[in-house]
Design an enzyme around this catalytic site. Structure first.
Site, PDB file in Angstrom:
ATOM      1  N   THR A  65      -7.904 -28.329  18.199  1.00 28.19           N
ATOM      2  CA  THR A  65      -8.655 -27.410  17.345  1.00 28.19           C
ATOM      3  C   THR A  65      -8.768 -26.059  18.049  1.00 28.19           C
ATOM      4  O   THR A  65      -8.165 -25.846  19.114  1.00 28.19           O
ATOM      5  CB  THR A  65     -10.027 -28.013  16.967  1.00 28.19           C
ATOM      6  N   LYS A  69      -4.658 -24.178  19.023  1.00 29.15           N
ATOM      7  CA  LYS A  69      -3.622 -24.666  18.099  1.00 29.15           C
ATOM      8  C   LYS A  69      -2.285 -23.926  18.222  1.00 29.15           C
ATOM      9  O   LYS A  69      -1.236 -24.491  17.920  1.00 29.15           O
ATOM     10  CB  LYS A  69      -4.127 -24.608  16.653  1.00 29.15           C
ATOM     11  N   ASP A 106      -2.247 -30.149   8.801  1.00 27.27           N
ATOM     12  CA  ASP A 106      -3.179 -29.379   7.965  1.00 27.27           C
ATOM     13  C   ASP A 106      -2.643 -29.185   6.546  1.00 27.27           C
ATOM     14  O   ASP A 106      -3.400 -29.244   5.573  1.00 27.27           O
ATOM     15  CB  ASP A 106      -3.470 -28.015   8.600  1.00 27.27           C
ATOM     16  N   GLY A 132      -6.989 -14.842   2.052  1.00 33.53           N
ATOM     17  CA  GLY A 132      -6.937 -14.983   3.506  1.00 33.53           C
ATOM     18  C   GLY A 132      -5.519 -15.171   3.997  1.00 33.53           C
ATOM     19  O   GLY A 132      -4.648 -15.640   3.255  1.00 33.53           O
ATOM     20  N   ALA A 133      -5.281 -14.785   5.269  1.00 29.37           N
ATOM     21  CA  ALA A 133      -3.936 -14.903   5.834  1.00 29.37           C
ATOM     22  C   ALA A 133      -3.981 -15.374   7.286  1.00 29.37           C
ATOM     23  O   ALA A 133      -3.097 -15.054   8.076  1.00 29.37           O
ATOM     24  CB  ALA A 133      -3.205 -13.564   5.728  1.00 29.37           C
ATOM     25  N   GLY A 135      -4.697 -18.755  10.165  1.00 31.27           N
ATOM     26  CA  GLY A 135      -3.996 -20.008  10.446  1.00 31.27           C
ATOM     27  C   GLY A 135      -4.089 -21.014   9.319  1.00 31.27           C
ATOM     28  O   GLY A 135      -3.100 -21.673   8.974  1.00 31.27           O
ATOM     29  N   TYR A 223     -16.429 -26.271   4.412  1.00 34.66           N
ATOM     30  CA  TYR A 223     -17.197 -27.462   4.001  1.00 34.66           C
ATOM     31  C   TYR A 223     -18.623 -27.464   4.550  1.00 34.66           C
ATOM     32  O   TYR A 223     -19.338 -28.453   4.431  1.00 34.66           O
ATOM     33  CB  TYR A 223     -16.462 -28.758   4.379  1.00 34.66           C
TER      34      TYR A 223
END
Length: 276
Positions: A65, A69, A106, A132-133, A135, A223
């Protein structure tokens, strides 16, 4: 746990916030597997040492994480083609010969969450808007392109970063100016927020939904909270929604199977346990 227990874990800095140990612990107990999944707080300057030591320490693999990554890509012996394409590794698997393979699950996690959360959505049903751009967006765009979505409209505050993502991944990606993000929702069958905007402690995503058809699926990969401001506004206008927890749960499935030899299920019981 016996001396022959299989080991896996999650590498991050920090790692105390990760729900992965709780998630994998649930599956291990549910299946009666002799194994353990450990949080491994690893500072960036110690990453290579720890990665090299994993096979010797008896680990079957690990999740990776933030902030590791991308850095871990140069430390593995084998790199899965999807991980290379996305530009990030989130799953390490120790092969039988002791070498390390880097994978990215992912994209799989995102797509399976979408399929489970909204079974009626079809990739070919229309364009997708992605906000968004970073990861996470790279994994989302790769998953949508591979599934056959006809057009992916990508909006990011930095147009240059969105253009780089589009060039790296190829496929049916159209870069949209940030100022035109609301207008770009017209005719879309899917909207995905891949930014942290809307997360607890962050400002909300500033996005007018007026142009989005009310039949379109709205997904937020955040989340915490489970129902973000974006999802609440989408629900109020009648859009079907998919929250972000399932992406975390589904991306964990391939790794668990590789390490412990059994394929786990993403159930309502698991969701409740991870949230509790």
């Amino acid at each position: 746990m016996s001396g022959k227990a299989r080991l896996a874990g999650v590498l991050g800095w920090p790692v105390s916030h990760s729900r992965s140990p709780r998630l994998h612990g649930f599956w291990l107990e549910q299946m009666g597997i002799d194994g353990a999944y450990l949080p491994l707080a690893v500072a960036p300057e110690h990453l290579e040492t720890v990665i090299r030591a994993l096979p010797r320490m008896g680990f079957a693999g690990a999740n990776v994480t933030v902030p590791h990554k991308e850095a871990v890509m140069r430390l593995v012996d084998h790199l899965d083609p999807l991980a290379r394409r996305i530009g990030a590794v989130n799953t390490l698997v120790v092969r039988q010969d002791g070498t390390l393979e880097g994978r990215n699950t992912d994209a799989y996690g995102f797509f399976e969450n979408l399929r489970q959360g909204c079974p009626l959505w079809e990739p070919t049903s229309g364009p997708a808007a992605v906000i968004g751009a970073g990861g996470a967006a790279r994994a989302v765009v790769a998953a949508l392109a591979d599934a056959g979505v006809p057009e992916i409209r990508l909006a990011n505050r930095s147009r240059e970063r969105a253009a780089t993502l589009a060039a790296d991944l190829g496929g049916p990606v159209t870069v949209v100016d940030w100022a035109e993000r609301a207008e770009s929702l017209e005719g879309c069958a899917l909207l995905v927020n891949t930014t942290t905007l809307g997360m607890t402690g962050q400002s909300s995503l500033d996005l007018d939904l007026a142009a989005l058809p009310t039949t379109s699926v709205v997904n937020d990969i955040v989340y915490v909270p489970l129902v973000t401001d974006l999802l609440a506004r989408a629900t109020a206008r009648g859009n079907p929604i998919v929250d972000g927890l399932g992406m975390l749960l589904h991306q964990a499935v391939p790794g668990f199977e590789a390490w412990f030899g059994q394929r786990p299920q993403v159930s309502d019981q698991l969701r409740a346990f991870v949230l509790s």
